[in-house]
Design an enzyme around this catalytic site. Structure first.
Site, PDB file in Angstrom:
ATOM      1  N   ASP A 185     104.974 -50.777  64.805  1.00 13.12           N
ATOM      2  CA  ASP A 185     105.115 -50.793  63.352  1.00 13.12           C
ATOM      3  C   ASP A 185     106.557 -51.002  62.915  1.00 13.12           C
ATOM      4  OD1 ASP A 185     103.900 -50.485  60.722  1.00 13.12           O
ATOM      5  OD2 ASP A 185     105.084 -48.655  60.596  1.00 13.12           O
ATOM      6  N   ASP A 186     107.517 -50.488  63.679  1.00 11.04           N
ATOM      7  CA  ASP A 186     108.927 -50.669  63.313  1.00 11.04           C
ATOM      8  C   ASP A 186     109.314 -52.144  63.349  1.00 11.04           C
ATOM      9  OD1 ASP A 186     109.514 -47.822  63.187  1.00 11.04           O
ATOM     10  OD2 ASP A 186     109.298 -47.852  65.352  1.00 11.04           O
ATOM     11  N   ASN A 218     115.600 -45.738  56.384  1.00 10.33           N
ATOM     12  CA  ASN A 218     115.027 -44.430  56.089  1.00 10.33           C
ATOM     13  C   ASN A 218     115.745 -43.349  56.879  1.00 10.33           C
ATOM     14  OD1 ASN A 218     112.830 -44.736  54.229  1.00 10.33           O
ATOM     15  ND2 ASN A 218     111.720 -45.864  55.822  1.00 10.33           N
ATOM     16  N   GLU A 236     105.853 -46.300  68.023  1.00 12.51           N
ATOM     17  CA  GLU A 236     106.591 -45.840  66.848  1.00 12.51           C
ATOM     18  C   GLU A 236     107.919 -45.209  67.235  1.00 12.51           C
ATOM     19  OE1 GLU A 236     107.200 -45.444  62.862  1.00 12.51           O
ATOM     20  OE2 GLU A 236     105.420 -46.339  63.778  1.00 12.51           O
ATOM     21  N   ASP A 237     109.000 -45.693  66.633  1.00  9.53           N
ATOM     22  CA  ASP A 237     110.331 -45.096  66.758  1.00  9.53           C
ATOM     23  C   ASP A 237     110.832 -45.006  68.197  1.00  9.53           C
ATOM     24  OD1 ASP A 237     110.442 -44.991  64.070  1.00  9.53           O
ATOM     25  OD2 ASP A 237     110.333 -42.821  63.875  1.00  9.53           O
ATOM     26  N   ARG A 294     114.344 -42.713  68.552  1.00  7.97           N
ATOM     27  CA  ARG A 294     114.964 -43.331  67.371  1.00  7.97           C
ATOM     28  C   ARG A 294     114.118 -42.979  66.149  1.00  7.97           C
ATOM     29  NH1 ARG A 294     114.829 -46.988  63.731  1.00  7.97           N
ATOM     30  NH2 ARG A 294     112.690 -47.462  64.326  1.00  7.97           N
ATOM     31  N   TYR A 344     105.125 -37.902  54.479  1.00  7.83           N
ATOM     32  CA  TYR A 344     105.847 -38.879  55.289  1.00  7.83           C
ATOM     33  C   TYR A 344     107.263 -39.021  54.726  1.00  7.83           C
ATOM     34  CZ  TYR A 344     106.462 -42.436  58.757  1.00  7.83           C
ATOM     35  OH  TYR A 344     106.929 -43.129  59.841  1.00  7.83           O
ATOM     36  N   LYS A 383     102.161 -40.516  60.128  1.00  7.00           N
ATOM     37  CA  LYS A 383     101.636 -41.878  60.035  1.00  7.00           C
ATOM     38  C   LYS A 383     100.113 -41.887  60.056  1.00  7.00           C
ATOM     39  CE  LYS A 383     105.055 -45.047  60.273  1.00  7.00           C
ATOM     40  NZ  LYS A 383     105.372 -46.462  60.425  1.00  7.00           N
TER      41      LYS A 383
END
Length: 542
Positions: A261-262, A401, A238-239, A149, A96, A167
């Site tokens: 999660d973000d 990140n 996610e993202d 993203r 990851y 993930k």
């Protein structure tokens, strides 16, 4: 249930769920038609793990190690998880962040084998048929991205698939969610990355991103198709870009088992860091003032969760929100600005404009700064020195990140603060020696939250994921940081014991899920024993 493989012979060696490679015994080889297909001397799982360790040690680049591990996951899943779980602190950064960022950028150039589901908007109206092609009959966790993203790297189109794959690997390796229950998904609605569209090796749709009603209708169809086939599944978003992440979560969070999660995982790990840092800095949570660099969905998600946790210690939500301040590319988020988005408005304050972050630090006197800007080096020397002048132990969290996007390094934070900083970052940094002391930087990685959340949901078959569950998860993480870790400046549990830390969090969450009537299974009595018994461990089963 029998553990007898469904495949035989050469096909068995190509089945990652059943393949044991050289660990098939001589008896198994005879019984399963494997004689002559493997070297004659059987190995143990421990010897196989040692062999992979040796192979990886000889590779100079992390991306090459990532590819070796990806190939291993595709041919022998048990061995893959045995390797990751043998030394999680070493291997998590390889599967990851930060290595996955480079893998996503190079996805179309290093593609090996298909994994997960790719659902293009060109298949709109037929998503149920595509979902039906996935062979598993009991999927419990889906991590899905549209690739817009990816970390701090932007729009990577279908290359974003590396994130769901990575993930879900951590769901299993860090908390024991069985890998056969996990499904990575990429929704391909096009990409606005022109370089990708012009790359002859690009594997996604060569069109600009679909927006508006067509996009949201596609999301609706995806959710319906998934839940029709997998009614017990939890969907983790996610993202996604802010313009989609926030409304998608708002649409579904009260209807199905889902989270982002973000927004929520990042918020929980940040709250955990603040709570643990208070054991060093002193003071109560409602007394803190947190200044965010970045004002997107991650920042507002963290700010809202911290505010709600503050209310549990005796202040109003309005007062709590006023202690969480946002600063974006145009400066401090104030009520006088005409470009403030709806999701930012609860944190807009009545204050004169400030367009320099160091100036904002001196004017607002925060006890903590949190970087979620995805722009490197913005926590510069002026910023860190100002924090150190205002606070005996300033809390400095550059969370962006991958490592290349971090707002500052650990070495910079400790040096510029003269060793006073309480530091945690989104990606890992090595220990820092300063003034004859060794500081161990914490990594405020969502890995402390989402795998444990997943294990609790898997064990209880929870019908919803609530904000209170993320506050509980944060408190459970912070409670596990011992005095020895705090003395080194480490404010998260050591990653070397992430599995046990995650199970502790999962047990706390499972207790809450049963207490709130959100579980879809009968109460087991001993919840801790029940959760532990459900956890996957990488073993070859007879």
């Amino acid at each position: 249930m029998s553990n007898e493989p469904t495949s035989r012979g050469y096909a068995l060696l190509r089945d990652p769920r059943s393949n044991r490679g050289t660990a098939f015994s001589l008896e198994d080889r005879s019984r399963l038609g494997l004689e002559g297909l493997l070297p004659p001397q059987p190995s143990t799982l421990a010897l196989q793990v040692a062999r992979i360790h040796g192979e990886l040690a000889n590779l100079p680049e992390d991306i090459h190690k990532y590819l070796v591990l990806s190939d291993l996951q595709a041919r022998n899943e048990t061995l893959f998880y045995a390797v990751i779980m043998s030394d999680p602190a070493t291997f998590m950064p390889l599967v990851y962040t930060p290595t996955v960022g480079e893998a996503c950028q190079k996805f179309d150039h290093i593609f090996r084998a298909a994994r997960g589901l790719y659902l293009p908007i060109s298949a709109k109206g037929r998503l149920a048929d595509l979902v039906a092609n996935w062979p598993a009959h009991d999927v419990r966790f889906i991590v899905v991205t549209d690739g817009e993203r990816i970390l701090g790297l932007g729009d990577l189109g279908v290359g974003g698939m590396g994130i769901p794959i990575g993930k879900l690997s951590l769901y299993t390796a860090c908390a024991g969610v069985p890998p056969e229950t996990c499904l990575p998904v990429t929704l391909d609605v096009g990409t606005n990355n022109e370089a990708l569209r012009n790359d002859p090796l690009y594997l996604g749709l060569r069109q600009e991103r679909v927006r508006g009603q067509d996009y949201h209708a596609f999301i609706d169809e995806f959710v319906e198709a998934i839940l029709a086939r997998y009614p017990r599944a939890c969907i983790q978003w996610e993202d996604f870009a802010n313009q989609n992440a926030i409304p998608i979560l708002a649409t579904y969070k009260e209807k199905i088992c889902t989270f982002n999660d973000d927004i929520q995982g990042t918020a929980a790990v940040a709250l955990a860091g603040i709570l643990a840092a208070l054991h060093i800095t002193g003071g109560r949570l409602p007394e803190q003032r947190v200044l965010f660099l970045g004002a997107g969905s991650a920042a507002t998600g963290i700010a809202e969760l911290i505010a709600r946790a503050m209310t549990q210690e005796g202040i109003s939500l309005e007062a709590a929100r006023a202690r969480n301040l946002l600063f974006d590319v145009n400066g401090l988020i104030t009520t006088s600005r005409d470009d403030v988005m709806d999701f930012q408005k609860p944190f807009a304050i009545d204050h004169a404009p400030i367009d320099d972050f160091a100036t904002a630090v001196r004017a607002l006197r925060p006890t903590a700064i949190v970087g979620v800007s995805t722009v490197p080096k913005l926590f510069n020397q002026q910023v860190v020195e100002a924090m150190a002048e205002l606070n005996e132990r300033p809390i400095i969290f550059p969370y962006s990140n991958p490592t290349s996007r971090s707002e500052c390094t650990a070495e910079e934070a400790y040096r510029w603060s003269n060793g006073k900083a309480v530091f945690a970052s989104g990606s890992p940094f090595p220990p820092v020696q300063f003034n004859d002391k060794i500081f161990v930087p914490g990594q405020g990685n969502n890995v402390y939250i989402f795998p444990a959340m997943g294990m609790a949901i898997y064990a209880t078959e929870a019908s919803r994921v609530t904000d209170q569950m993320f506050i509980l998860a944060a408190r459970a993480v912070a409670d596990q940081v011992d005095d020895e870790s705090l003395a080194q400046g480490l404010i998260y549990p050591p990653q070397s014991r992430i599995f046990e830390a995650s199970l502790q969090v999962a047990i706390r969450l499972a207790e809450h899920i049963f207490d709130e009537g959100l579980a879809r299974v009968p109460h087991p009595g001993d919840i801790a024993a029940y959760v532990r018994a459900r956890a996957y461990r990488p073993e070859y089963r007879a």
